[in-house]
Design a protein around this motif. Sequence first.
Motif, PDB file in Angstrom:
ATOM      1  N   HIS A  24       0.795  -1.349   0.081  1.00  0.00           N
ATOM      2  CA  HIS A  24       0.025   0.154   0.098  1.00  0.00           C
ATOM      3  C   HIS A  24       0.874   1.328   0.037  1.00  0.00           C
ATOM      4  O   HIS A  24       0.426   2.197   0.102  1.00  0.00           O
ATOM      5  CB  HIS A  24      -0.989   0.066   1.086  1.00  0.00           C
ATOM      6  CG  HIS A  24      -1.972  -1.301   1.449  1.00  0.00           C
ATOM      7  ND1 HIS A  24      -2.837  -1.385   0.435  1.00  0.00           N
ATOM      8  CD2 HIS A  24      -1.886  -2.038   2.134  1.00  0.00           C
ATOM      9  CE1 HIS A  24      -3.384  -2.506   0.637  1.00  0.00           C
ATOM     10  NE2 HIS A  24      -2.872  -2.882   1.812  1.00  0.00           N
ATOM     11  N   ASP A  25       2.104   1.163  -0.064  1.00  0.00           N
ATOM     12  CA  ASP A  25       2.913   2.320  -0.289  1.00  0.00           C
ATOM     13  C   ASP A  25       3.220   2.468  -1.975  1.00  0.00           C
ATOM     14  O   ASP A  25       3.704   1.684  -2.473  1.00  0.00           O
ATOM     15  CB  ASP A  25       4.237   2.145   0.447  1.00  0.00           C
ATOM     16  CG  ASP A  25       4.061   2.225   2.042  1.00  0.00           C
ATOM     17  OD1 ASP A  25       3.046   2.496   2.245  1.00  0.00           O
ATOM     18  OD2 ASP A  25       4.930   1.978   2.724  1.00  0.00           O
ATOM     19  N   LEU A  26       3.000   3.793  -2.382  1.00  0.00           N
ATOM     20  CA  LEU A  26       3.563   4.288  -3.749  1.00  0.00           C
ATOM     21  C   LEU A  26       4.833   4.836  -3.808  1.00  0.00           C
ATOM     22  O   LEU A  26       4.862   5.908  -2.888  1.00  0.00           O
ATOM     23  CB  LEU A  26       2.192   4.997  -4.102  1.00  0.00           C
ATOM     24  CG  LEU A  26       2.438   5.280  -5.613  1.00  0.00           C
ATOM     25  CD1 LEU A  26       2.647   4.533  -6.708  1.00  0.00           C
ATOM     26  CD2 LEU A  26       1.520   6.495  -6.000  1.00  0.00           C
ATOM     27  N   TYR A  27       5.644   4.450  -4.719  1.00  0.00           N
ATOM     28  CA  TYR A  27       6.860   5.096  -4.722  1.00  0.00           C
ATOM     29  C   TYR A  27       7.163   5.540  -6.199  1.00  0.00           C
ATOM     30  O   TYR A  27       6.751   4.815  -7.328  1.00  0.00           O
ATOM     31  CB  TYR A  27       8.110   4.131  -4.444  1.00  0.00           C
ATOM     32  CG  TYR A  27       8.044   3.733  -3.069  1.00  0.00           C
ATOM     33  CD1 TYR A  27       8.872   4.392  -2.266  1.00  0.00           C
ATOM     34  CD2 TYR A  27       7.607   2.682  -2.510  1.00  0.00           C
ATOM     35  CE1 TYR A  27       8.887   4.288  -0.905  1.00  0.00           C
ATOM     36  CE2 TYR A  27       7.547   2.318  -1.421  1.00  0.00           C
ATOM     37  CZ  TYR A  27       8.298   2.969  -0.436  1.00  0.00           C
ATOM     38  OH  TYR A  27       8.580   2.694   0.835  1.00  0.00           O
ATOM     39  N   LEU A  28       7.202   6.767  -6.462  1.00  0.00           N
ATOM     40  CA  LEU A  28       7.624   7.499  -7.832  1.00  0.00           C
ATOM     41  C   LEU A  28       8.915   7.996  -7.839  1.00  0.00           C
ATOM     42  O   LEU A  28       9.377   8.590  -6.830  1.00  0.00           O
ATOM     43  CB  LEU A  28       6.428   8.450  -7.906  1.00  0.00           C
ATOM     44  CG  LEU A  28       5.060   8.299  -8.056  1.00  0.00           C
ATOM     45  CD1 LEU A  28       4.342   9.721  -8.125  1.00  0.00           C
ATOM     46  CD2 LEU A  28       4.493   7.075  -8.924  1.00  0.00           C
ATOM     47  N   ASP A  29       9.658   7.626  -8.841  1.00  0.00           N
ATOM     48  CA  ASP A  29      11.066   7.821  -9.056  1.00  0.00           C
ATOM     49  C   ASP A  29      11.391   8.237 -10.479  1.00  0.00           C
ATOM     50  O   ASP A  29      11.038   7.653 -11.563  1.00  0.00           O
ATOM     51  CB  ASP A  29      12.041   6.900  -8.728  1.00  0.00           C
ATOM     52  CG  ASP A  29      13.319   7.179  -8.528  1.00  0.00           C
ATOM     53  OD1 ASP A  29      13.817   8.179  -9.468  1.00  0.00           O
ATOM     54  OD2 ASP A  29      14.171   6.678  -7.666  1.00  0.00           O
ATOM     55  N   TRP A  30      11.678   9.875 -10.479  1.00  0.00           N
ATOM     56  CA  TRP A  30      11.925  10.371 -12.107  1.00  0.00           C
ATOM     57  C   TRP A  30      13.422  10.942 -12.283  1.00  0.00           C
ATOM     58  O   TRP A  30      13.507  11.894 -12.894  1.00  0.00           O
ATOM     59  CB  TRP A  30      10.779  11.371 -12.440  1.00  0.00           C
ATOM     60  CG  TRP A  30      10.684  12.476 -11.589  1.00  0.00           C
ATOM     61  CD1 TRP A  30      11.602  13.782 -11.791  1.00  0.00           C
ATOM     62  CD2 TRP A  30       9.744  12.556 -10.369  1.00  0.00           C
ATOM     63  NE1 TRP A  30      11.083  14.470 -10.499  1.00  0.00           N
ATOM     64  CE2 TRP A  30      10.164  13.565  -9.721  1.00  0.00           C
ATOM     65  CE3 TRP A  30       8.993  11.634  -9.710  1.00  0.00           C
ATOM     66  CZ2 TRP A  30       9.545  14.331  -8.554  1.00  0.00           C
ATOM     67  CZ3 TRP A  30       8.452  11.907  -8.624  1.00  0.00           C
ATOM     68  CH2 TRP A  30       8.586  13.416  -8.124  1.00  0.00           C
ATOM     69  N   ARG A  31      14.217  10.476 -11.314  1.00  0.00           N
ATOM     70  CA  ARG A  31      15.590  11.225 -11.157  1.00  0.00           C
ATOM     71  C   ARG A  31      16.253  11.017 -12.663  1.00  0.00           C
ATOM     72  O   ARG A  31      17.266  12.075 -12.955  1.00  0.00           O
ATOM     73  CB  ARG A  31      16.440  10.186 -10.340  1.00  0.00           C
ATOM     74  CG  ARG A  31      16.645   8.750 -10.573  1.00  0.00           C
ATOM     75  CD  ARG A  31      17.545   8.111  -9.409  1.00  0.00           C
ATOM     76  NE  ARG A  31      16.757   7.937  -8.459  1.00  0.00           N
ATOM     77  CZ  ARG A  31      16.977   8.406  -7.265  1.00  0.00           C
ATOM     78  NH1 ARG A  31      17.902   9.089  -6.963  1.00  0.00           N
ATOM     79  NH2 ARG A  31      16.046   8.158  -6.005  1.00  0.00           N
ATOM     80  N   ASP A  32      15.909  10.020 -13.553  1.00  0.00           N
ATOM     81  CA  ASP A  32      16.627   9.894 -14.862  1.00  0.00           C
ATOM     82  C   ASP A  32      15.804  10.477 -16.177  1.00  0.00           C
ATOM     83  O   ASP A  32      16.213  10.707 -16.963  1.00  0.00           O
ATOM     84  CB  ASP A  32      16.825   8.406 -15.202  1.00  0.00           C
ATOM     85  CG  ASP A  32      17.708   7.905 -14.075  1.00  0.00           C
ATOM     86  OD1 ASP A  32      18.861   8.550 -13.654  1.00  0.00           O
ATOM     87  OD2 ASP A  32      17.479   6.568 -13.681  1.00  0.00           O
ATOM     88  N   VAL A  33      14.709  11.123 -15.739  1.00  0.00           N
ATOM     89  CA  VAL A  33      13.804  11.644 -16.896  1.00  0.00           C
ATOM     90  C   VAL A  33      14.420  13.091 -17.360  1.00  0.00           C
ATOM     91  O   VAL A  33      14.271  13.115 -18.497  1.00  0.00           O
ATOM     92  CB  VAL A  33      12.364  11.814 -16.141  1.00  0.00           C
ATOM     93  CG1 VAL A  33      11.423  12.622 -17.173  1.00  0.00           C
ATOM     94  CG2 VAL A  33      11.684  10.529 -15.797  1.00  0.00           C
ATOM     95  N   PHE A  34      14.901  13.922 -16.335  1.00  0.00           N
ATOM     96  CA  PHE A  34      15.263  15.279 -16.880  1.00  0.00           C
ATOM     97  C   PHE A  34      16.968  15.337 -16.706  1.00  0.00           C
ATOM     98  O   PHE A  34      17.316  14.812 -15.815  1.00  0.00           O
ATOM     99  CB  PHE A  34      14.648  16.437 -15.999  1.00  0.00           C
ATOM    100  CG  PHE A  34      13.275  16.481 -16.087  1.00  0.00           C
ATOM    101  CD1 PHE A  34      12.474  17.081 -17.118  1.00  0.00           C
ATOM    102  CD2 PHE A  34      12.471  15.825 -15.025  1.00  0.00           C
ATOM    103  CE1 PHE A  34      11.339  17.102 -17.302  1.00  0.00           C
ATOM    104  CE2 PHE A  34      11.169  15.790 -15.242  1.00  0.00           C
ATOM    105  CZ  PHE A  34      10.349  16.473 -16.300  1.00  0.00           C
ATOM    106  N   ASN A  35      17.457  16.162 -17.558  1.00  0.00           N
ATOM    107  CA  ASN A  35      18.908  16.568 -17.529  1.00  0.00           C
ATOM    108  C   ASN A  35      18.974  17.819 -17.089  1.00  0.00           C
ATOM    109  O   ASN A  35      18.744  18.997 -18.020  1.00  0.00           O
ATOM    110  CB  ASN A  35      19.509  16.453 -18.670  1.00  0.00           C
ATOM    111  CG  ASN A  35      20.934  16.476 -18.854  1.00  0.00           C
ATOM    112  OD1 ASN A  35      21.554  16.708 -17.724  1.00  0.00           O
ATOM    113  ND2 ASN A  35      21.770  17.038 -19.754  1.00  0.00           N
TER     114      ASN A  35
END
Length: 395
Positions: free
Chosen positions: A334-345
């Motif tokens: 029931h925990d949601l983790y979002l990670d976008w560390r590699d999406v933007f330069n």
Amino acid sequence: MTVSGAIIISQLTQSSVSVCTLVQDPQSGIRTLMVGVGTTPEGLQVQPLTSVGHSGHLLFDVHVQDGAPLYANVVAQNGAGQRVLFTSSAIYMDRTPPVVSNVKVKLIYEGQGSELTVWAEAEWRAEDKESGILLCTCELKGATPVVTPGVTSAEATTDVTPGTCRWLLQQPRHLAPVEVKVTCLNKIQMASTVTSHPVLVLLQAPDMTTVTVRALNNNPIVSPFDECDPEVRSKTSDLELTWRGGDDPSMDLYHYRFLHDSRPLTEWFSQSVSKTSAILRMDENIAPGDVVVAEIRASNARNMTSETVSTTIRLDDRKPVLTGKNASVDWAAHDLYLDWRDVFNVTRDVTYLVFAGTANGYGDVINHLYVFDVTVHLLWLTALDPGRLCQPFPE
């Protein structure tokens, strides 16, 4: 009979007039005197002829409008039976108090530091066209004077009186209000009182510690995912600055300027404290990514200047660059983790605007979430099915 200066007419109160006759006849003497009062020479509209015996003095109650002319007319008969009519010069009936105007107080500062002394100086203008000003008094309010000015008297023939009073203030306090009350009395004992607008004792520069400055978000830089960075402003438009929190009542003017690479980009500009914004016209020498510093300060009526409050703005038209990689979504207990560390330069600090929902384009899970980190962790999403959760970024 002697004619010169034979009649004196004067107003005593709002409705009473005194007439004094000085008619003489050294040869045969004065047998009878009759006095009347009118609004025209030789007229008797106000008081018919009345015998005054040999006293030559009479007091009349008169009821005429304010400013009406009054003439005393005296018929004198000497011992030889000759009669002569004398008419006085006009007086103008005064039924109103004097007009007191332009009451102002200013503070005069002498010396510095422990030797500083503060004087309060008041000035005013008093006018009474009918009976004239008898005297004016002034009273200091809001401060303790060392010297009391007493009474300022007007000359007997003066009907327009500019006056002044001066006090040395005892132990003046910063921002203490000082005002002056002026009372003027005309020659029929009617008074008017006017109080000046207060002025503040200024012993310190204005306080800017509560002032906050920011650049308006008039043209934010937007990424393909509606991400905006409030610290960055577009170089393609003018930069508008605003500030608030300046609640020091001694502030008289604001002053502001802009700097680029630690060098002044503009001179110091001044404006009223009622205006709390400024605009910087873009300069061709500012390159994308350059930093501009805005400085704000305030001054009071003594030209004492506050400390400077500043803010830093990066002027950049470049949008955050996409790397082509996707964000990751993980679900665990029931925990949601979002990670976008590699999406933007990115090469500088940015702010991310995150949406997530149960259908494409929805924001019912995360709606307009501003974050500075590259991950989001949501706890206890018990009502959500991980299989129905959309990715926060489109592929």
